[in-house]
Structure formats: structure tokens, C-alpha cells
Design an enzyme around this catalytic site. Structure first.
Site, PDB file in Angstrom:
ATOM      1  N   TYR A   1       3.531  11.043  -3.749  1.00  0.00           N
ATOM      2  CA  TYR A   1       3.927  10.260  -4.933  1.00  0.00           C
ATOM      3  C   TYR A   1       2.942  10.424  -6.082  1.00  0.00           C
ATOM      4  CZ  TYR A   1       7.477   8.375  -1.969  1.00  0.00           C
ATOM      5  OH  TYR A   1       8.574   8.287  -1.151  1.00  0.00           O
ATOM      6  N   GLY A   2       1.648  10.181  -5.803  1.00  0.00           N
ATOM      7  CA  GLY A   2       0.671  10.259  -6.879  1.00  0.00           C
ATOM      8  C   GLY A   2       0.633  11.645  -7.490  1.00  0.00           C
TER       9      GLY A   2
ATOM     10  N   GLY B   1       4.769  11.911   1.823  1.00  0.00           N
ATOM     11  CA  GLY B   1       5.410  10.851   2.605  1.00  0.00           C
ATOM     12  C   GLY B   1       6.883  10.677   2.298  1.00  0.00           C
TER      13      GLY B   1
ATOM     14  N   ASN C   1       9.731   9.137   5.066  1.00  0.00           N
ATOM     15  CA  ASN C   1       9.783   7.676   5.030  1.00  0.00           C
ATOM     16  C   ASN C   1      11.209   7.150   4.942  1.00  0.00           C
ATOM     17  OD1 ASN C   1      10.482   7.516   2.250  1.00  0.00           O
ATOM     18  ND2 ASN C   1       8.334   7.578   1.654  1.00  0.00           N
TER      19      ASN C   1
ATOM     20  N   GLU D   1      10.687  -5.945   7.547  1.00  0.00           N
ATOM     21  CA  GLU D   1      11.877  -5.094   7.409  1.00  0.00           C
ATOM     22  C   GLU D   1      12.755  -5.291   8.627  1.00  0.00           C
ATOM     23  OE1 GLU D   1      10.891  -0.977   7.626  1.00  0.00           O
ATOM     24  OE2 GLU D   1       9.608  -1.086   5.863  1.00  0.00           O
TER      25      GLU D   1
ATOM     26  N   HIS E   1       1.530   2.847   6.492  1.00  0.00           N
ATOM     27  CA  HIS E   1       1.188   2.526   5.105  1.00  0.00           C
ATOM     28  C   HIS E   1      -0.315   2.538   4.843  1.00  0.00           C
ATOM     29  CE1 HIS E   1       5.160  -0.053   4.897  1.00  0.00           C
ATOM     30  NE2 HIS E   1       5.404   1.249   4.944  1.00  0.00           N
TER      31      HIS E   1
ATOM     32  N   ASN F   1       6.482  -2.674   1.015  1.00  0.00           N
ATOM     33  CA  ASN F   1       6.331  -1.229   1.223  1.00  0.00           C
ATOM     34  C   ASN F   1       5.679  -0.611  -0.015  1.00  0.00           C
ATOM     35  OD1 ASN F   1       8.835  -2.563   2.193  1.00  0.00           O
ATOM     36  ND2 ASN F   1       8.840  -0.832   3.569  1.00  0.00           N
TER      37      ASN F   1
ATOM     38  N   PHE G   1       5.307   2.630  -1.711  1.00  0.00           N
ATOM     39  CA  PHE G   1       5.344   3.819  -2.574  1.00  0.00           C
ATOM     40  C   PHE G   1       5.739   3.555  -4.019  1.00  0.00           C
ATOM     41  CE2 PHE G   1       9.659   4.970  -0.600  1.00  0.00           C
ATOM     42  CZ  PHE G   1      10.413   4.874  -1.771  1.00  0.00           C
TER      43      PHE G   1
HETATM   44  P1  FAE Z   1       1.322  11.141   0.408  1.00  0.00           P
HETATM   45  O1  FAE Z   1       2.741  10.877   0.090  1.00  0.00           O
HETATM   46  O2  FAE Z   1       0.846  10.940   1.798  1.00  0.00           O
HETATM   47  O3  FAE Z   1       1.007  12.640  -0.049  1.00  0.00           O
HETATM   48  C1  FAE Z   1      -0.206  13.279   0.194  1.00  0.00           C
HETATM   49  C2  FAE Z   1       0.039  14.757   0.402  1.00  0.00           C
HETATM   50  O4  FAE Z   1      -1.193  15.456   0.365  1.00  0.00           O
HETATM   51  C3  FAE Z   1       0.675  15.105   1.744  1.00  0.00           C
HETATM   52  O5  FAE Z   1       1.825  15.899   1.529  1.00  0.00           O
HETATM   53  C4  FAE Z   1      -0.412  15.872   2.493  1.00  0.00           C
HETATM   54  O6  FAE Z   1       0.094  16.873   3.355  1.00  0.00           O
HETATM   55  C5  FAE Z   1      -1.208  16.468   1.362  1.00  0.00           C
HETATM   56  N1  FAE Z   1      -2.609  16.744   1.709  1.00  0.00           N
HETATM   57  C6  FAE Z   1      -3.462  15.967   2.417  1.00  0.00           C
HETATM   58  N2  FAE Z   1      -4.694  16.517   2.476  1.00  0.00           N
HETATM   59  C7  FAE Z   1      -4.604  17.709   1.780  1.00  0.00           C
HETATM   60  C8  FAE Z   1      -5.540  18.739   1.487  1.00  0.00           C
HETATM   61  N3  FAE Z   1      -6.821  18.663   1.888  1.00  0.00           N
HETATM   62  N4  FAE Z   1      -5.116  19.808   0.776  1.00  0.00           N
HETATM   63  C9  FAE Z   1      -3.815  19.876   0.357  1.00  0.00           C
HETATM   64  N5  FAE Z   1      -2.897  18.920   0.610  1.00  0.00           N
HETATM   65  C10 FAE Z   1      -3.279  17.834   1.307  1.00  0.00           C
HETATM   66  O7  FAE Z   1       0.353  10.269  -0.518  1.00  0.00           O
HETATM   67  N6  FAE Z   1       6.634   3.528   1.999  1.00  0.00           N
HETATM   68  C11 FAE Z   1       7.554   2.804   1.307  1.00  0.00           C
HETATM   69  O8  FAE Z   1       7.264   2.333   0.204  1.00  0.00           O
HETATM   70  N7  FAE Z   1       8.814   2.618   1.828  1.00  0.00           N
HETATM   71  C12 FAE Z   1       9.181   3.089   3.052  1.00  0.00           C
HETATM   72  O9  FAE Z   1      10.335   2.923   3.476  1.00  0.00           O
HETATM   73  C13 FAE Z   1       8.207   3.810   3.799  1.00  0.00           C
HETATM   74  N8  FAE Z   1       8.499   4.252   5.062  1.00  0.00           N
HETATM   75  C14 FAE Z   1       7.572   5.047   5.706  1.00  0.00           C
HETATM   76  C15 FAE Z   1       7.919   5.600   6.946  1.00  0.00           C
HETATM   77  C16 FAE Z   1       7.044   6.474   7.582  1.00  0.00           C
HETATM   78  C17 FAE Z   1       7.394   7.040   8.920  1.00  0.00           C
HETATM   79  C18 FAE Z   1       5.811   6.823   6.956  1.00  0.00           C
HETATM   80  C19 FAE Z   1       4.858   7.788   7.603  1.00  0.00           C
HETATM   81  C20 FAE Z   1       5.467   6.270   5.727  1.00  0.00           C
HETATM   82  C21 FAE Z   1       6.332   5.377   5.107  1.00  0.00           C
HETATM   83  N9  FAE Z   1       6.028   4.821   3.866  1.00  0.00           N
HETATM   84  C22 FAE Z   1       6.938   4.047   3.209  1.00  0.00           C
HETATM   85  C23 FAE Z   1       4.711   5.054   3.228  1.00  0.00           C
HETATM   86  C24 FAE Z   1       4.770   6.054   2.068  1.00  0.00           C
HETATM   87  O10 FAE Z   1       5.438   7.229   2.461  1.00  0.00           O
HETATM   88  C25 FAE Z   1       3.315   6.358   1.623  1.00  0.00           C
HETATM   89  O11 FAE Z   1       2.744   5.137   1.196  1.00  0.00           O
HETATM   90  C26 FAE Z   1       3.273   7.359   0.495  1.00  0.00           C
HETATM   91  O12 FAE Z   1       3.851   8.586   0.859  1.00  0.00           O
HETATM   92  C27 FAE Z   1       1.824   7.603   0.038  1.00  0.00           C
HETATM   93  O13 FAE Z   1       1.866   8.338  -1.172  1.00  0.00           O
HETATM   94  P2  FAE Z   1       0.610   9.163  -1.652  1.00  0.00           P
HETATM   95  O14 FAE Z   1       0.947   9.814  -2.931  1.00  0.00           O
HETATM   96  O15 FAE Z   1      -0.594   8.282  -1.618  1.00  0.00           O
END
Ligand code: FAE
Length: 550
Positions: free
Chosen positions: A68-69, A162, A166, A406, A491, A529, A531
């Protein structure tokens, strides 16, 4: 059946599809006029692989991570005329496997499902006494079950982060809770500008309440509502990024099924608007954003002539480094997620790559108070053998008991008479990432016992419901005779907290041109939640950074 990637937005569905303004809260989800719809319609099919970054390249802006970020930052920088390269350690997820599908089904995990494990690590590990995990080939699969001492942190891996794995539950916190979520951020700006912008960009919408009343696939949620309301709890619809019109067609049997085929944890082949369909599609359409999948950032150091030198490992699908590249960037955005960004930053500080990072790096990490449980219903409260994998409702007891639950599906394909819940709770514990020099890795000091306040908060809802309904907790989902799923979080939040490790806009203290722009900024809990809050905060911060730093 066709296996085309997810379809574009429907042309006929806007009257039924209720886009969320996000000006108040999930609970007051108002229909949103034109621009939300326009933004969500900008979906395209999944992006194709693009030019990989070259060794020795120089780029104006490098974004590490594509969740997301990272996606918000890339789009807004590109719109401001800045060329952006994103590096992502996971796969592109744009190519069908031998079964014709890009993503594996939740009920049958395979090589695509887990990040570099040889055995699955399913969040619900058992069912009716039987363990569910099985061996899989080691592969750069989509779901990472990252194990620290006291907690397993589930995260998405691939272009879209994520958003690939998600549930799409897109929840704006109640405004009265915002001061505790991000104490240094102006709520007026967030609820007036940035939450609406993020909701629009993500294509957030709510279910048609009339359809909800009749849909077979939401019987489980209607049972959840009946039980919540009979015990006097507030029951709310939760917006989502799933295309509700598509889901109605799934229920009608006129399109290939995704939510109604139990797809979620390992990706959705249709219907869900992940970042690939929203922010990333728009970012790519600017012509200024390129992405290198299977590229992992390992180091960032100041470059002699200004800017930063970033070391990047190109990996193969078994996780082995095939090439190491060195790239120079004027600005570097850490968007590797709460865990990824925190691990990188504690390593860079401790190993002397970025020694001026301050003492707040790695601190303020929380699990958003996640805890899971199931309840066993009476035979007259069947929850349905067809369950949509996309949750659409919640029980709000935040103010009185510190829990928002939820009403989650258990899409097993059989009648289970079970109600299942993921609670987000007010848990005061915060953990810290530190660098273990001997082991050459970052560690997290979270302890499993720290989940007790979360269990207590969840019990304010489910003890009361059980007493009222004469029902009991399920004890077979997380082991044998174990009620609480207290070993995990979906989360992760914090580790480079806004206003502490960074200034109030995500600029890392000690180094100009380095930014944190993901969930690492949020100090451990969003009350719902996370995101939408991650995306809205990124919108706010990148606005400021573009106006003042570029
Ligand atoms: P994120 O989306 O985790 O993205 C970070 C990215 O950076 C990933 O693709 C990594 O592979 C990549 N990365 C990491 N380290 C490196 C590196 N060294 N070099 C290159 N790439 C790298 O971060 N949230 C909701 O609001 N609603 C929901 O319904 C919900 N359900 C969920 C269900 C599951 C099963 C899971 C796992 C999470 C869920 N979440 C939900 C949480 C949400 O997906 C999470 O808060 C966000 O994705 C975090 O966003 P960020 O941008 O922080």
C-alpha cells in the site's frame, strides 16, 4: 471456464455499488459521488513484467516494496513528474500456472502458496482434530508466515504486497478513535482529504444490503449478526475492495467463482481489486513507473556524490540470489511493510550503513491486537456450506470492551455449524526489533503471553454471546483443546513510528532523502483493519514530500 485475470469495473453496477467516502467511519459509509467511481474504473488487467532495473542504474526515486505505502508513493510521485522504480522481493503474479490460474485455492495450497517454506503454515492449523498442514515445494510463494520467537506474522509477497492475500476489508477508523491511532496527525485533514482519497483510489465499496439478506453465501454473517444483536452488540457492515457486482454474479452462477470458490489467502483469481488493479495500474499507466519483481533490497548507504547507493539481490523462485546489483537513487522510500522496513532499518543502523538513524528505529511494534476464535453453534444455526471468503460484517464493542470482531468465513465447503471471528483489540503491548550480530538477523521480542489482553477483550463479546445462546467455543481450530488463535497476526504495524523514528511526514531522522511510507509508521494499532489507514497516511505524507522536498 475462462481464466482471464480479474475483470474491469462493471459499467452497469454503480447504482448498486456503494463507494465509500470515508469521511466519517465504516459505520457511516456514505455513497460517494463521481470521483471515487472514476478512480476505481481505472482498473486494468494485471500488469505485465517490466524492464528490470540494471546494475549501476541511477534513478530519481527508488521504492522498496510494492504494497500500500509503496504503491501510493509511486503513483503520486509519477503524477508529479518523477520517474520511479519499485523493487519487490516477491513475484509479479501475472502469469497463470499449469492449471490455468494465477493463484492457488485456499483449500488446496500448492507450490504458489507459501514464501520459501517446505511445509504450509495455515493460520487455522487443525479441523475436527486433524492437522491441516502439508508439504509443498520451496518457492517464492505468495503468503509469508514469518516466525519470530513469540508470534507468526503473515504477510503478502509479490507485486501488490498484502493486497494480494488479504480479505480486502477496507475500514476507516471511527473518528473518535483516531487520536489514539496516529496522535501526531491532524484528524481534520485525514477525514477531510486523505481517507476519502485513499478509499477512492482503492475502489472501496459496501455490499448491497438487500442482496446480503438473501445471499446463500452470507448465511454465516447473518447468523453472526443474529447472535451479536441478541447479546446487545453493535453490528456493522464493513466495506471491501471486492467487486460486489461480480460476487452477485458468482452467486448467480454466471461468472467464474473466486470469493465463492474459497479463494483468499493465496490470492483471488477474479473479483478482488488488489493494488494491481488500482494504484499500481494507474502508476504504470503514467509511463513513469517500472517494477522489478524478485528483487530484494539488502542495503542502503549514502552515495559519494549525493543520494544513496542501494544494494539489491535478484533472486530466483527458490530464493537463491542470482545477481547482486548496485543502484543509485536520489530518494529512497522504505515501503517493505512494517516487518520488512523495520528489519532493514535496524540492520542498517547496527551495521554502520546508516549510523545516524535514531534510537527509535525498531520500536513501537504492535500486532493490531489480532486474536482469532470460533464458536460452535446449535444445529438450528447452520452457517452454510457455501461461504463467501470475503468478510462483510463486524461486531463493534471497541468503546465498551476494546474489541472489534470481523465475522469471518470458514469456507470449507461443508456445513460446520461454526462461527469464526478475527478480533482486533486494544492491546497495550509493544515489541521491538533488534539486531542480532552473531546470527546476522533482526529479531522481534514479542511474547505469546502478551496476547492475554486481546483474549480478555475478545471475551467481552464472545463469552456474552455464548452465555446468551447456550453455546461454546470451538477447541479444534488451532490445535487440540485450544480455543484462541493467539500465536499470529495479519496486521503488523510500527517499527519506524511517525514522529519518532521519522519526522511527522515519514522523513527518516538523520538522513535527508530517506523516507518510510508504509505500516511501519503506525504505532501498533489502528482499532480496525489497517490498510485504508496505511494508504491514507501515505497519501498525506507523499503530498507534503512532493510539495516541499522535490
Ligand atoms: P505490504 O503490503 O506488506 O507490502 C510490503 C511489500 O514489500 C511486500 O510485497 C514485500 O514482499 C516487499 N518487501 C519486503 N521486504 C523487501 C525487501 N527487502 N526488498 C524488496 N521488497 C521487500 O506493506 N488489512 C486490512 O485492512 N483488511 C483486511 O481485510 C486484511 N486482511 C488481511 C489478511 C491476511 C491474510 C494478511 C496477511 C493481511 C491482511 N491485512 C488486512 C493486512 C494488510 O494486508 C497489511 O496491513 C498491508 O498490506 C500492509 O501494507 P504495507 O504497505 O505496510
Amino acid at each position: 471456464m475462462s481464466h482471464t485475470p480479474k475483470r474491469g469495473a462493471p459499467s452497469d453496477g454503480l447504482s448498486r455499488r456503494r463507494f465509500v467516502a470515508g469521511t466519517g467511519s465504516i459505520l457511516g459509509a456514505a455513497a460517494l459521488a463521481g470521483h471515487a467511481a472514476t478512480e476505481a474504473r481505472a482498473r486494468t488487467t494485471a500488469p505485465t513484467a517490466s524492464a528490470l532495473i540494471a546494475d549501476g542504474a541511477t534513478v530519481p526515486a527508488l521504492v522498496i516494496g510494492s504494497g500500500y505505502g509503496g504503491s501510493v508513493a509511486a503513483l503520486r510521485l509519477a503524477e508529479a513528474g518523477v520517474d520511479v522504480h519499485m523493487i519487490e522481493m516477491g513475484k509479479a503474479w501475472d502469469t497463470p500456472g499449469p492449471d490455468g490460474k494465477i493463484f492457488a485455492n485456499t483449500t488446496s495450497p500448492d507450490v504458489r502458496s507459501y514464501w520459501l517454506r517446505t511445509r504450509t503454515k495455515q493460520p487455522i492449523s487443525n479441523f475436527l482434530g486433524f492437522p491441516l498442514d502439508k508439504n509443498v515445494p520451496r518457492h517464492t510463494g505468495i503468503l509469508d508466515a514469518e516466525e519470530f520467537g513469540g508470534i507468526i506474522v503473515y504477510q503478502g509477497r509479490g507485486v501488490g504486497g498484502g493486497s494480494l492475500v488479504n480479505g480486502g476489508m477496507a475500514v476507516t477508523p471511527r473518528r473518535e478513535n483516531f487520536g489514539a491511532v496516529l496522535p501526531t496527525v491532524d484528524a481534520g485533514e485525514m477525514y477531510g482529504t486523505y481517507y476519502p482519497r485513499a478509499n477512492a483510489g482503492l475502489g472501496v465499496a459496501t455490499i448491497d444490503p438487500d442482496w446480503f439478506e438473501t445471499a446463500e453465501c452470507y448465511q454465516y454473517a447473518r447468523v453472526g449478526r443474529k447472535h451479536a444483536q441478541r447479546s446487545g452488540f453493535g453490528f456493522v457492515f464493513v466495506p471491501d475492495v471486492y467487486d460486489w457486482d461480480y460476487m452477485e454474479k458468482e452467486q448467480a452462477g454466471t461468472v467464474p467463482k473466486s470469493a465463492l470458490a474459497g479463494e483468499i489467502l493465496y490470492g483471488n483469481n477474479h473479483g478482488k481489486n488488489s493494488l494491481q488493479q488500482t494504484y499500481l495500474a494507474r502508476a504504470r499507466a503514467t509511463g513513469r513507473v517500472t517494477v522489478s519483481p524478485l528483487h530484494r533490497a539488502t542495503s542502503v548507504i549514502p552515495a559519494a556524490g549525493g543520494g544513496y547507493t542501494v544494494t539489491i539481490d535478484r533472486i530466483d523462485t527458490e530464493g537463491t540470489t542470482t545477481t547482486t546489483k548496485s543502484v543509485t537513487a536520489d530518494k529512497v522510500f522504505f515501503a517493505a511493510g512494517s516487518v520488512g522496513t523495520s528489519k532493514l532499518l535496524v540492520a542498517l543502523k547496527a551495521t554502520g550503513a546508516l549510523p545516524r538513524l535514531n534510537g527509535e528505529i525498531g520500536k513501537g511494534w504492535g500486532d493490531n491486537g489480532n486474536v482469532m476464535c470460533g464458536r460452535a453453534n446449535h444445529m438450528w444455526d447452520a452457517t452454510g456450506k457455501l461461504q463467501s471468503s470475503i468478510p462483510t460484517a463486524g461486531i463493534d464493542n471497541w468503546a465498551a470492551g476494546g474489541a472489534f470482531a470481523e465475522v469471518a468465513p470458514l469456507p470449507t465447503g461443508i456445513e460446520t455449524y461454526a462461527s469464526f471471528y478475527l478480533s482486533i483489540t486494544k492491546n497495550p503491548h509493544r515489541a521491538e526489533f533488534t539486531w542480532n550480530a552473531a546470527a546476522q538477523r533482526a529479531e522481534l521480542n514479542w511474547q505469546t503471553a502478551w496476547k492475554q489482553p486481546s483474549i480478555d477483550a475478545a471475551k467481552t463479546i464472545f463469552d456474552r454471546i455464548n452465555a446468551k445462546e447456550g453455546t461454546i467455543y470451538r477447541t479444534d481450530l488451532f490445535g487440540t483443546y485450544k480455543i484462541w488463535g493467539d500465536h499470529l497476526t495479519y496486521h503488523p504495524l510500527g517499527g519506524a513510528v511517525l514522529g519518532k523514528a521519522t519526522d511527522n511526514y515519514g522523513r527518516l531522522q538523520g538522513y535527508s532523502g530517506l523516507y518510510v511510507i508504509d505500516g511501519a509508521l503506525i504505532p501498533g494499532n489502528t482499532s480496525v483493519n489497517p490498510f485504508v489507514t496505511i494508504a491514507a497516511l501515505a497519501e498525506r505524507n507523499i503530498d507534503k514530500i512532493i510539495a516541499t522536498d522535490l
